[in-house]
Write an enzyme that holds these catalytic residues in place. Structure first.
Site, short mmCIF file in Angstrom:
data_model
loop_
_atom_site.label_atom_id
_atom_site.label_comp_id
_atom_site.label_asym_id
_atom_site.label_seq_id
_atom_site.Cartn_x
_atom_site.Cartn_y
_atom_site.Cartn_z
N ASP A 92 0.83 -1.21 0.00
CA ASP A 92 0.00 0.00 0.00
C ASP A 92 0.87 1.26 0.00
O ASP A 92 1.86 1.33 0.74
CB ASP A 92 -0.87 -0.06 1.28
N GLY B 116 -11.25 4.40 4.05
CA GLY B 116 -12.55 3.73 4.23
C GLY B 116 -13.11 3.83 5.64
O GLY B 116 -14.33 3.75 5.82
P1 13P Z 1 -8.17 4.37 6.79
O1 13P Z 1 -7.03 4.03 7.67
O2 13P Z 1 -8.61 5.78 6.95
O3 13P Z 1 -9.30 3.40 6.90
O4 13P Z 1 -7.62 4.29 5.27
C1 13P Z 1 -7.00 3.11 4.84
C2 13P Z 1 -6.35 3.33 3.52
O5 13P Z 1 -6.85 4.04 2.68
C3 13P Z 1 -5.09 2.63 3.26
O6 13P Z 1 -4.47 3.06 2.10
#
Ligand code: 13P
Length: 281
Positions: free
Chosen positions: A81, A209
């Site tokens: 990510d 999210g």
């Molecule tokens: P949150 O931690 O706000 O749920 O976002 C997760 C995300 O977008 C990881 O790239």
């Protein structure tokens, strides 16, 4: 099966649903996320930041996710990510990650295209998928500021050109969400998302999210969101439960007495999210 982002998102597209992409911070959380997907009989994306990947070890993560996918009989993707480092991306692909995100969202448009293309060439040659981001999602990730600039929403025309020129498998869009927003809910710009959806030829990804309300989950999936990222909510609830247990228990109890209930909390949240992301009404 241990599989790619491209595969699970293609299936999600046919079914007008999203696949949950959950951030893990350690090996323990991998198990909770995997078990939730197993119970829901649904594909899942397990994602690590560059920091978590370094901490656990990329090859270790690949081995564990592969083995859990086989044991539980569900499709699982291991995704890097928000990677900004070419070296980390290459290492992840070489180690067997089935998907990587190149985050060039803070770069000028042309540089984002060039950087993303380089990643696509490398990852696709190894059979891995690529996500990239256009526009900027605000907030924090893994305790670090992801983008210090004010969020800039994704322009639909830019999205079309970006997808064509880079050959990516999924596009992360900036539509008003923020990373790390867990104390309130986001106001999403559904019109911008709809405009992108009308013209984009690849599945769309929502970041931040945790800050999306249940009602908005259905609205964004109906407008083309196929990968739904959730991180902070799991982390916050894990930390809350752990804090309570470490304080309540004697210091010589098994560590499992503190860790397992926290994992059950994480598993419960992931199961709830996955069933929401199926977009059944
Ligand atoms: P949150 O931690 O706000 O749920 O976002 C997760 C995300 O977008 C990881 O790239």
């Amino acid at each position: 099966m241990y599989t790619t982002l491209q595969n699970v998102l293609a299936e999600a597209d046919q079914l007008n649903m999203a696949v949950g992409a959950f951030n893990t911070h350690n090996l323990e959380m991998v198990q909770a996320i995997a078990k939730a997907a197993g119970n829901q009989k649904t594909p899942v994306i397990i994602q690590t930041s560059e920091g978590t990947a370094k901490y656990v070890g990329m090859r270790t993560l690949v081995a564990v996710v592969k083995s859990l996918a086989e044991a539980l009989g569900v499709d699982m993707v291991l995704h890097l990510d928000h990677a900004k480092s070419w070296d980390n991306i290459r290492e992840a692909v070489d180690a067997g990650y089935t998907s990587v995100m190149f985050d060039g969202s803070a770069l000028p448009f042309k540089d984002n295209i060039l950087g993303t293309r380089r990643v696509v060439e490398y990852a696709h040659a190894a059979g891995a998928s690529v996500e990239a981001e256009l526009g900027t999602v605000g907030g924090t990730e893994d305790g670090l500021v992801v983008n210090p600039d004010a969020a800039k929403l994704t322009d639909p025309d830019d999205a079309v050109e970006f997808i064509e020129r880079t050959g990516i498998d999924a596009l992360a869009v900036a539509i008003g969400t923020n990373h790390g927003q867990y104390k309130s809910k986001t106001s999403i710009n559904l019109d911008v998302l709809e405009s992108i959806h009308q013209v984009a030829t690849k599945p769309l990804v929502i970041h931040g999210g945790t800050g999306v309300s249940d009602a908005d989950v259905h609205k964004v999936i109906d407008r083309g969101i196929r990968k739904f990222n959730v991180g902070t909510e799991l982390l916050v609830q894990w930390n809350r439960k752990s804090k309570e247990l470490y304080e309540a228990h004697k210091e010589n109890v098994s560590n499992r007495d503190n860790v397992v209930p926290a994992l059950e909390v994480v598993q419960g949240i992931v199961e709830r999210k996955i069933s929401l992301f199926k977009n059944i009404r």
